[in-house]
Each structure stands twice: as C-alpha cells, then as structure tokens.
Design a protein around this motif. Structure first.
Motif, PDB file in Angstrom:
ATOM      1  N   LEU A  19       0.831  -1.262  -0.014  1.00 41.02           N
ATOM      2  CA  LEU A  19       0.050   0.036  -0.069  1.00 41.02           C
ATOM      3  C   LEU A  19       0.852   1.316  -0.025  1.00 41.02           C
ATOM      4  O   LEU A  19       2.007   1.292   0.455  1.00 41.02           O
ATOM      5  N   ALA A  20       0.377   2.472  -0.864  1.00 40.55           N
ATOM      6  CA  ALA A  20       1.220   3.429  -0.497  1.00 40.55           C
ATOM      7  C   ALA A  20       0.672   4.224   0.658  1.00 40.55           C
ATOM      8  O   ALA A  20      -0.294   4.295   1.072  1.00 40.55           O
ATOM      9  N   GLY A  21       1.642   4.816   1.135  1.00 43.19           N
ATOM     10  CA  GLY A  21       1.414   5.605   2.343  1.00 43.19           C
ATOM     11  C   GLY A  21       1.309   4.667   3.611  1.00 43.19           C
ATOM     12  O   GLY A  21       1.684   3.360   3.626  1.00 43.19           O
ATOM     13  N   LYS A  22       0.459   5.236   4.585  1.00 36.99           N
ATOM     14  CA  LYS A  22      -0.159   4.449   5.949  1.00 36.99           C
ATOM     15  C   LYS A  22      -1.596   4.516   5.893  1.00 36.99           C
ATOM     16  O   LYS A  22      -2.192   5.482   5.480  1.00 36.99           O
ATOM     17  N   ARG A  23      -2.017   3.374   6.273  1.00 42.03           N
ATOM     18  CA  ARG A  23      -3.482   3.231   6.496  1.00 42.03           C
ATOM     19  C   ARG A  23      -3.703   2.996   8.021  1.00 42.03           C
ATOM     20  O   ARG A  23      -3.133   2.378   8.755  1.00 42.03           O
ATOM     21  N   TYR A  24      -4.993   3.178   8.407  1.00 40.94           N
ATOM     22  CA  TYR A  24      -5.270   3.404   9.685  1.00 40.94           C
ATOM     23  C   TYR A  24      -6.640   2.625  10.071  1.00 40.94           C
ATOM     24  O   TYR A  24      -7.679   3.405   8.832  1.00 40.94           O
ATOM     25  N   GLU A  25      -6.933   1.897  10.836  1.00 39.81           N
ATOM     26  CA  GLU A  25      -8.281   1.539  10.833  1.00 39.81           C
ATOM     27  C   GLU A  25      -9.009   1.893  12.445  1.00 39.81           C
ATOM     28  O   GLU A  25      -8.336   1.933  13.216  1.00 39.81           O
ATOM     29  N   TYR A  26     -10.036   2.523  12.172  1.00 43.73           N
ATOM     30  CA  TYR A  26     -10.842   3.144  13.230  1.00 43.73           C
ATOM     31  C   TYR A  26     -12.033   2.533  13.525  1.00 43.73           C
ATOM     32  O   TYR A  26     -12.749   1.874  12.511  1.00 43.73           O
ATOM     33  N   LYS A  27     -12.448   2.047  14.898  1.00 44.30           N
ATOM     34  CA  LYS A  27     -13.803   2.007  15.108  1.00 44.30           C
ATOM     35  C   LYS A  27     -14.443   2.926  15.982  1.00 44.30           C
ATOM     36  O   LYS A  27     -13.792   3.188  17.037  1.00 44.30           O
ATOM     37  N   LEU A  28     -15.282   3.669  15.329  1.00 49.33           N
ATOM     38  CA  LEU A  28     -16.088   4.633  16.002  1.00 49.33           C
ATOM     39  C   LEU A  28     -17.558   4.447  16.386  1.00 49.33           C
ATOM     40  O   LEU A  28     -18.297   3.942  15.734  1.00 49.33           O
ATOM     41  N   ASP A  29     -17.555   4.425  17.771  1.00 49.52           N
ATOM     42  CA  ASP A  29     -19.127   4.289  18.429  1.00 49.52           C
ATOM     43  C   ASP A  29     -19.620   5.545  18.187  1.00 49.52           C
ATOM     44  O   ASP A  29     -19.551   6.649  18.405  1.00 49.52           O
ATOM     45  N   LEU A  30     -20.884   5.384  17.623  1.00 49.41           N
ATOM     46  CA  LEU A  30     -21.842   6.601  17.225  1.00 49.41           C
ATOM     47  C   LEU A  30     -23.009   6.857  18.214  1.00 49.41           C
ATOM     48  O   LEU A  30     -23.719   5.752  18.606  1.00 49.41           O
ATOM     49  N   ASP A  31     -23.351   7.959  18.516  1.00 53.34           N
ATOM     50  CA  ASP A  31     -24.606   8.290  19.071  1.00 53.34           C
ATOM     51  C   ASP A  31     -25.547   8.945  18.293  1.00 53.34           C
ATOM     52  O   ASP A  31     -25.292   9.891  17.378  1.00 53.34           O
ATOM     53  N   VAL A  32     -26.604   8.113  17.841  1.00 59.13           N
ATOM     54  CA  VAL A  32     -27.388   8.583  16.721  1.00 59.13           C
ATOM     55  C   VAL A  32     -28.872   8.948  17.433  1.00 59.13           C
ATOM     56  O   VAL A  32     -29.293   8.003  18.229  1.00 59.13           O
ATOM     57  N   PRO A  33     -29.482   9.998  17.111  1.00 59.84           N
ATOM     58  CA  PRO A  33     -30.607  10.245  17.584  1.00 59.84           C
ATOM     59  C   PRO A  33     -31.941   9.486  17.077  1.00 59.84           C
ATOM     60  O   PRO A  33     -31.668   8.769  16.017  1.00 59.84           O
ATOM     61  N   GLU A  34     -32.963   8.950  17.945  1.00 61.14           N
ATOM     62  CA  GLU A  34     -33.846   7.999  17.554  1.00 61.14           C
ATOM     63  C   GLU A  34     -34.769   8.421  16.230  1.00 61.14           C
ATOM     64  O   GLU A  34     -35.244   7.400  15.850  1.00 61.14           O
ATOM     65  N   ASP A  35     -34.812   9.746  15.918  1.00 54.14           N
ATOM     66  CA  ASP A  35     -35.502  10.091  14.687  1.00 54.14           C
ATOM     67  C   ASP A  35     -34.649   9.929  13.485  1.00 54.14           C
ATOM     68  O   ASP A  35     -35.215   9.953  12.372  1.00 54.14           O
ATOM     69  N   ASP A  36     -33.576   9.359  13.598  1.00 56.18           N
ATOM     70  CA  ASP A  36     -32.633   9.321  12.436  1.00 56.18           C
ATOM     71  C   ASP A  36     -32.712   7.831  11.817  1.00 56.18           C
ATOM     72  O   ASP A  36     -32.779   6.962  12.689  1.00 56.18           O
ATOM     73  N   GLU A  37     -32.643   7.476  10.713  1.00 58.37           N
ATOM     74  CA  GLU A  37     -32.875   6.176   9.841  1.00 58.37           C
ATOM     75  C   GLU A  37     -32.012   5.329  10.325  1.00 58.37           C
ATOM     76  O   GLU A  37     -31.949   4.130  10.295  1.00 58.37           O
ATOM     77  N   LEU A  38     -30.595   5.915  10.696  1.00 57.69           N
ATOM     78  CA  LEU A  38     -29.630   4.920  11.020  1.00 57.69           C
ATOM     79  C   LEU A  38     -29.637   4.425  12.768  1.00 57.69           C
ATOM     80  O   LEU A  38     -28.854   3.459  13.008  1.00 57.69           O
ATOM     81  N   TYR A  39     -30.780   5.054  13.367  1.00 58.01           N
ATOM     82  CA  TYR A  39     -30.939   4.708  14.756  1.00 58.01           C
ATOM     83  C   TYR A  39     -31.097   2.970  14.962  1.00 58.01           C
ATOM     84  O   TYR A  39     -31.856   2.434  14.053  1.00 58.01           O
ATOM     85  N   SER A  40     -30.539   2.322  15.966  1.00 53.51           N
ATOM     86  CA  SER A  40     -30.712   1.267  16.525  1.00 53.51           C
ATOM     87  C   SER A  40     -30.762   1.105  18.039  1.00 53.51           C
ATOM     88  O   SER A  40     -29.836   1.807  18.488  1.00 53.51           O
ATOM     89  N   GLU A  41     -31.605   0.623  18.468  1.00 50.98           N
ATOM     90  CA  GLU A  41     -31.831   0.314  20.041  1.00 50.98           C
ATOM     91  C   GLU A  41     -30.176  -0.187  20.556  1.00 50.98           C
ATOM     92  O   GLU A  41     -29.863  -0.188  21.424  1.00 50.98           O
ATOM     93  N   ASN A  42     -29.639  -1.114  19.481  1.00 52.93           N
ATOM     94  CA  ASN A  42     -28.680  -1.908  19.880  1.00 52.93           C
ATOM     95  C   ASN A  42     -27.221  -1.131  19.828  1.00 52.93           C
ATOM     96  O   ASN A  42     -26.204  -1.760  20.119  1.00 52.93           O
ATOM     97  N   GLY A  43     -27.419   0.051  19.153  1.00 54.73           N
ATOM     98  CA  GLY A  43     -26.199   0.886  19.049  1.00 54.73           C
ATOM     99  C   GLY A  43     -25.617   0.742  17.488  1.00 54.73           C
ATOM    100  O   GLY A  43     -25.624  -0.219  16.925  1.00 54.73           O
ATOM    101  N   ILE A  44     -24.813   1.729  17.434  1.00 58.39           N
ATOM    102  CA  ILE A  44     -24.108   1.774  16.013  1.00 58.39           C
ATOM    103  C   ILE A  44     -22.626   1.954  16.045  1.00 58.39           C
ATOM    104  O   ILE A  44     -22.325   2.611  16.954  1.00 58.39           O
ATOM    105  N   TYR A  45     -22.044   1.165  15.124  1.00 60.60           N
ATOM    106  CA  TYR A  45     -20.302   1.680  15.093  1.00 60.60           C
ATOM    107  C   TYR A  45     -20.061   1.530  13.766  1.00 60.60           C
ATOM    108  O   TYR A  45     -20.828   1.054  12.973  1.00 60.60           O
ATOM    109  N   VAL A  46     -19.015   2.270  13.363  1.00 59.34           N
ATOM    110  CA  VAL A  46     -18.564   2.723  12.151  1.00 59.34           C
ATOM    111  C   VAL A  46     -17.007   2.138  11.989  1.00 59.34           C
ATOM    112  O   VAL A  46     -16.209   2.488  12.971  1.00 59.34           O
ATOM    113  N   ARG A  47     -16.552   1.131  11.238  1.00 58.74           N
ATOM    114  CA  ARG A  47     -15.459   0.663  10.989  1.00 58.74           C
ATOM    115  C   ARG A  47     -14.741   1.698   9.700  1.00 58.74           C
ATOM    116  O   ARG A  47     -15.393   1.264   8.540  1.00 58.74           O
ATOM    117  N   ALA A  48     -13.432   2.455   9.857  1.00 60.21           N
ATOM    118  CA  ALA A  48     -13.368   3.268   8.811  1.00 60.21           C
ATOM    119  C   ALA A  48     -11.867   2.939   8.770  1.00 60.21           C
ATOM    120  O   ALA A  48     -11.161   2.738   9.534  1.00 60.21           O
TER     121      ALA A  48
END
Length: 98
Positions: A19-48
C-alpha cells in the motif's frame, strides 16, 4: 446529528509495502438520535479505513455495524457525516497504536 462517543484506532500493518502511504483502521461508536434512519436500539458503530500519504489523506472506506450483534448494516452515511468522520480520523492519527 450523529456524534462520535468513543473510538479505537490502529495502524494497519503492511510489511510488504504493498500500500502507498500509511493506513489506519478506526472503530467509531456513534450516538444516533432516535429520529434518524440510522438509529438502532442496539447501538451503531463504524469501521473506517483512513489513508495518509505525502500528498494528503482521506477516508478510503467505511462500514456501518450494529454494536451488540456486530451485524453489517447496508447504510450509506450522508455527505456531512462522511466529512465529519474523515475530519475526526485526520485529527486522531497520532493516537494510533503501531
């Protein structure tokens, strides 16, 4: 508005320098408002995956998961959310575990 509540970051090892350069992997826990379509009672996280190169850096890929089940969710984040995640990743590169 989605907010990042916790995160983990580590540098992706590339012993063969494929790979060119450096790569970083993130795990980001998100707080999502209940009225957002992404909302889940079980919580959401993003791997980036964030790439840092001499000419600059940027978000390469992200995936959305349900926190308690680790189930992949087929969601695309809105442009402002992607920009927020990319900015967050750029600002927290120095905290990566090597």
């Amino acid at each position: 508005m989605v907010t990042i509540t916790e995160f983990q970051v580590e540098q992706v090892k590339d012993p063969f320098r494929i790979l060119a350069g450096k790569r970083y992997e993130y795990k980001l826990d998100l707080d999502v408002p209940e009225d957002d379509e992404l909302y889940s009672e079980n919580g959401i996280y993003v791997r980036a995956i964030y790439s840092e190169q001499e000419e600059g850096g940027g978000l390469v890929k992200y995936d959305v998961y349900e926190k308690s089940t680790d189930r992949y969710l087929v969601f695309e984040l809105e442009d402002d959310e992607v920009q927020m995640i990319e900015k967050f990743c750029r600002e927290h590169l120095e905290e990566a575990e090597e």
